[in-house]
Design a protein around this motif. Structure first.
Motif, mmCIF file in Angstrom:
data_model
loop_
_atom_site.group_PDB
_atom_site.id
_atom_site.type_symbol
_atom_site.label_atom_id
_atom_site.label_comp_id
_atom_site.label_asym_id
_atom_site.label_seq_id
_atom_site.Cartn_x
_atom_site.Cartn_y
_atom_site.Cartn_z
ATOM 1 N N PRO A 99 -27.422 -26.138 -6.816
ATOM 2 C CA PRO A 99 -26.392 -26.404 -7.828
ATOM 3 C C PRO A 99 -26.633 -25.540 -9.057
ATOM 4 C CG PRO A 99 -27.943 -28.228 -7.719
ATOM 5 C CD PRO A 99 -28.280 -27.304 -6.591
ATOM 6 N N PHE A 100 -25.624 -24.747 -9.440
ATOM 7 C CA PHE A 100 -25.821 -23.774 -10.510
ATOM 8 C C PHE A 100 -25.175 -24.183 -11.822
ATOM 9 C CE2 PHE A 100 -28.357 -20.675 -8.626
ATOM 10 C CZ PHE A 100 -28.498 -19.581 -9.468
ATOM 11 N N ASN A 101 -23.953 -24.686 -11.787
ATOM 12 C CA ASN A 101 -23.353 -25.104 -13.047
ATOM 13 C C ASN A 101 -22.232 -26.102 -12.827
ATOM 14 O OD1 ASN A 101 -20.768 -23.677 -12.790
ATOM 15 N ND2 ASN A 101 -21.923 -21.797 -13.173
ATOM 16 N N ILE A 102 -21.860 -26.735 -13.926
ATOM 17 C CA ILE A 102 -20.760 -27.694 -13.950
ATOM 18 C C ILE A 102 -19.584 -27.045 -14.656
ATOM 19 C CG2 ILE A 102 -19.984 -29.837 -15.049
ATOM 20 C CD1 ILE A 102 -22.870 -30.893 -14.626
ATOM 21 N N ASN A 103 -18.388 -27.248 -14.092
ATOM 22 C CA ASN A 103 -17.163 -26.733 -14.694
ATOM 23 C C ASN A 103 -16.114 -27.833 -14.602
ATOM 24 O OD1 ASN A 103 -14.340 -25.298 -14.035
ATOM 25 N ND2 ASN A 103 -15.475 -23.970 -15.409
ATOM 26 N N ARG A 132 -28.559 -35.300 -13.241
ATOM 27 C CA ARG A 132 -28.349 -35.777 -11.872
ATOM 28 C C ARG A 132 -27.507 -34.792 -11.070
ATOM 29 N NH1 ARG A 132 -24.124 -37.853 -9.581
ATOM 30 N NH2 ARG A 132 -23.034 -38.089 -11.582
ATOM 31 N N ARG A 133 -26.399 -34.334 -11.637
ATOM 32 C CA ARG A 133 -25.496 -33.462 -10.896
ATOM 33 C C ARG A 133 -26.122 -32.107 -10.594
ATOM 34 N NH1 ARG A 133 -19.851 -33.466 -14.047
ATOM 35 N NH2 ARG A 133 -19.173 -32.264 -12.217
ATOM 36 N N LEU A 134 -26.910 -31.594 -11.523
ATOM 37 C CA LEU A 134 -27.487 -30.260 -11.365
ATOM 38 C C LEU A 134 -28.912 -30.285 -10.813
ATOM 39 C CD1 LEU A 134 -26.152 -28.757 -14.703
ATOM 40 C CD2 LEU A 134 -25.520 -27.996 -12.404
ATOM 41 N N GLU A 135 -29.440 -31.488 -10.570
ATOM 42 C CA GLU A 135 -30.798 -31.638 -10.021
ATOM 43 C C GLU A 135 -31.806 -30.897 -10.885
ATOM 44 O OE1 GLU A 135 -30.733 -30.508 -5.894
ATOM 45 O OE2 GLU A 135 -28.931 -31.684 -5.478
#
Length: 260
Positions: free
Chosen positions: A151-155, A208-211
């Motif tokens: 997981p690299f980023n949130i958009n 949590r989302r990006l570990e």
């Protein structure tokens, strides 16, 4: 603090500094295995607890990964180059893939993204930027982007619900031509964007989302898009882990006008 052959500060910090230096100068290259705990104890005359604390510090910095029971390895870092100025460029992308998927597939990497769409009451900072009244809802497209399985980023993109209710933006799938173009077709073309960048520690949800490992800082990059009439129609929250990104801005000097 006492001075040792490694320098100043606590012993665990000195050991971490020494190992970090070897990583930075290439002595310990990508995927290289760190010496065992016993070897580090002997080399630096340190306790097992001190060695573990030193290696843990490098793990928290994103320089080293743990692969038990094999040991610890230097992380192979291939950061994603994030280019905010590319948002409004023409998109000659394929019908099957959007900008993110196309760009990083061309680089030989394996991109994928998870998309969720929902109708929500927006966070206060989003409502403020969209000039929404209390109780007004937004549609949000939450995207978690991966490169090579990580997981690299949130958009996460927020839109006033009344503008996009019946559009493709409400579908949890790639939009090859881009959500900006969909907004334009709806009569809300974005011609200006306000970018804000903040360096901060992640929220529990981002972690949590990006570990993320503990101690990893992020760049919180929030963009507000405006129409020619000045109406805000989109707010995008990007969360970029500091150990996985390089932010690249391109600037061009405007020609100076000559006076007669």
């Amino acid at each position: 603090m006492p001075v040792t052959r490694l320098g100043r500060g606590p012993k665990y910090q000195q050991i971490a500094d020494a190992l970090r230096g070897q990583i930075e100068d290439g002595t310990l290259g990508p995927d290289a295995k760190l010496p065992t705990e016993a070897e580090l104890q002997a080399e630096y005359a340190a306790s097992r607890e001190t060695v573990r604390k030193a290696v843990g510090l490098l793990v928290s910095e994103g320089l080293v990964i743990s692969a038990r029971p094999q040991g610890h390895f230097v992380r192979r870092r291939q950061p994603m180059v994030f280019r905010p100025q590319a948002e409004f460029r023409k998109r000659p992308y394929t019908p099957e893939m959007d900008a993110f998927m196309t760009e990083y597939s061309a680089e030989g990497r394996e991109p994928r993204q998870e998309i969720e769409v929902s109708i929500v009451e927006p966070p206060a900072e989003v409502a403020k930027r969209l000039h929404l009244e209390p109780g007004q809802l937004t549609a949000v497209r939450k995207r978690l982007r991966y490169l090579d399985g990580e997981p690299f980023n949130i958009n996460d993109s927020y839109y006033p619900l009344e503008l996009v209710r019946e559009s493709e933006i409400m579908r949890p799938e790639d939009i090859a031509r881009g959500a900006n173009e969909v907004l334009a077709e709806l009569g809300y073309r974005q011609v200006r964007a306000l970018d804000e960048l903040y360096a901060k520690m992640p929220t529990p949800d981002w972690t949590r989302r990006l570990e993320l490992v503990p101690g990893t800082p992020v760049i919180y990059y929030i963009t507000t898009g405006f129409t020619d009439a000045g109406q805000p129609v989109r707010v995008v929250q990007n969360v970029l882990p500091g150990d996985r990104h390089v932010i690249s801005y391109e600037r061009r000097r405007e020609a100076e006008s000559s006076e007669s």
